[in-house]
Design an enzyme around this catalytic site. Structure first.
Site, PDB file in Angstrom:
ATOM      1  N   GLY A  36      -4.405 -10.208  -1.260  1.00 22.58           N
ATOM      2  CA  GLY A  36      -3.036  -9.800  -1.592  1.00 22.58           C
ATOM      3  C   GLY A  36      -2.075 -10.211  -0.475  1.00 22.58           C
ATOM      4  N   HIS A  37      -2.460  -9.869   0.773  1.00 23.47           N
ATOM      5  CA  HIS A  37      -1.609 -10.257   1.914  1.00 23.47           C
ATOM      6  C   HIS A  37      -1.525 -11.780   2.021  1.00 23.47           C
ATOM      7  CE1 HIS A  37      -3.348  -6.329   3.516  1.00 23.47           C
ATOM      8  NE2 HIS A  37      -2.057  -6.109   3.552  1.00 23.47           N
ATOM      9  N   LYS A 149       1.754  -4.152  -5.680  1.00 23.90           N
ATOM     10  CA  LYS A 149       0.835  -3.000  -5.734  1.00 23.90           C
ATOM     11  C   LYS A 149       1.530  -1.754  -5.187  1.00 23.90           C
ATOM     12  CE  LYS A 149      -2.689  -1.912  -3.140  1.00 23.90           C
ATOM     13  NZ  LYS A 149      -2.566  -0.460  -2.881  1.00 23.90           N
ATOM     14  N   VAL A 176      -2.736  -8.718  -6.573  1.00 20.02           N
ATOM     15  CA  VAL A 176      -3.944  -9.553  -6.607  1.00 20.02           C
ATOM     16  C   VAL A 176      -5.127  -8.615  -6.838  1.00 20.02           C
ATOM     17  CG1 VAL A 176      -5.388 -11.178  -5.331  1.00 20.02           C
ATOM     18  CG2 VAL A 176      -2.899 -11.236  -5.053  1.00 20.02           C
ATOM     19  N   MET A 184      -6.523  -5.214  -5.048  1.00 20.79           N
ATOM     20  CA  MET A 184      -6.948  -5.366  -3.653  1.00 20.79           C
ATOM     21  C   MET A 184      -6.154  -4.425  -2.760  1.00 20.79           C
ATOM     22  SD  MET A 184      -8.103  -9.145  -2.945  1.00 20.79           S
ATOM     23  CE  MET A 184      -9.200  -9.976  -4.075  1.00 20.79           C
ATOM     24  N   SER A 186      -6.528  -2.635   1.484  1.00 22.88           N
ATOM     25  CA  SER A 186      -7.330  -2.483   2.705  1.00 22.88           C
ATOM     26  C   SER A 186      -8.192  -1.218   2.597  1.00 22.88           C
ATOM     27  CB  SER A 186      -6.429  -2.391   3.934  1.00 22.88           C
ATOM     28  OG  SER A 186      -5.569  -3.506   3.965  1.00 22.88           O
ATOM     29  N   ARG A 187      -7.693  -0.220   1.867  1.00 23.00           N
ATOM     30  CA  ARG A 187      -8.420   1.049   1.750  1.00 23.00           C
ATOM     31  C   ARG A 187      -9.658   0.938   0.860  1.00 23.00           C
ATOM     32  NH1 ARG A 187      -2.934   3.431   2.329  1.00 23.00           N
ATOM     33  NH2 ARG A 187      -3.019   4.716   4.213  1.00 23.00           N
TER      34      ARG A 187
END
Ligand code: PAF
Length: 280
Positions: A36-37, A149, A176, A184, A186-187
């Site tokens: 995503g990033h 998101k 994404v 997606m 990070s968590r």
């Protein structure tokens, strides 16, 4: 790719970029980067001359008892991914650098911050708006990139930029997803294999909302009821909210007659996940 911790040194470099009349794209992140990033970084690469990625786990957007300490971090991996995706500069300040002694100025965007995540995470968006305003002042970007998101975050940032006449364009890029549909985040790293399966209930509930809407259902209450049922089939899932709101003020709708945001926040074990779709 250059990496800066110091605001002063980064600002010096930004000054010379501006003197060369190059455009700057900023991708603000809290690190532990995922596709995503990277999609935001690649988009910034296409649009602008100089791509700045900030990596900063912003303490003031976490509430007491939230996951500030556990938030996943891996700077070396992040730097590798930034370089591979086309970043020119990474800004990686410490909390001390960002919030030096006596820091006491905050940006409070009223209205869209009261609802959804704002209701269950008081002060969260004040922390987000404040750090993003600081990043805008430091980096002076032409365009800043955010992910759909965090739909509410993107709306809050747009409102801040509009209200405060900040000279930056905000671009929001699509969510994404993993192959199986999980958004997606990070968590997602917190989830064990069983929770990872349960987390799919968010996506399933949003798919159901899309299907019902396509079949002609315009009553948010009925759609939400079906969505909640899908999520609660998973024993480990605890719903924070399932909402259908307008896409500007995030107010609840009685009937879906305009573009609507269907947003969910669900705790899977201790991990709070969010996801959304737009009904057009
Ligand atoms: O979306 C995030 O990762 C954060 O909220 C942001 C925008 C980088 C501010 O800390």
């Amino acid at each position: 790719m250059r990496v800066y911790k110091s605001i002063e040194l980064l600002v010096n470099e930004i000054d010379s970029i501006k003197r060369r009349r190059e455009t700057i794209g900023l991708v603000p992140t809290m690190g532990y980067l995922h596709e995503g990033h990277l999609s935001l970084i690649r988009k910034a690469r296409k649009d602008t001359d100089c791509v700045v990625v900030s990596i900063f786990v912003n303490p003031i957007q976490f509430g007491p008892g939230e996951d500030l300490k556990q938030y996943p971090r891996d700077l070396n991996r992040d730097l590798r991914l930034c370089r591979a995706s086309g970043a020119d500069i990474v800004f990686f300040p410490t909390s001390k650098i960002m919030y030096s002694n006596g820091f006491s100025s905050y940006v409070n965007v009223e209205g869209p911050t009261d609802r959804l995540c704002g209701a269950s995470r008081p002060g969260h968006f004040k922390g987000v708006a404040t750090v993003v305003a600081k990043l805008f002042n430091i980096v002076n970007p032409d365009i800043a990139y955010f992910g759909q998101k965090d739909a509410q975050q993107a709306i809050v940032i747009k409102k801040m930029v509009e209200d405060l006449n900040m000279p930056v364009k905000i671009k929001v890029q699509p969510i994404v997803r993993e192959k199986d549909g999980l958004a997606m985040s990070s968590r997602n790293a917190y989830l064990n294999p069983c929770q990872r399966r349960q987390a799919l209930s968010l996506y399933r509930s949003l798919k159901l909302a899309q299907e019902l809407y396509k079949k002609g259902e315009k009553d948010p209450k009925k759609i939400i009821k079906g969505m909640r049922r899908v999520i609660l089939k998973e024993k480990g899932a605890k719903i924070d909210y399932v909402s259908i709101v307008d896409t500007k003020k995030l107010k609840g709708l009685n009937r879906i007659s305009e573009k609507a945001l269907v947003a969910v926040a669900v705790k899977i074990g201790k991990t709070r996940l969010i996801d959304n779709v737009i009904l057009n």
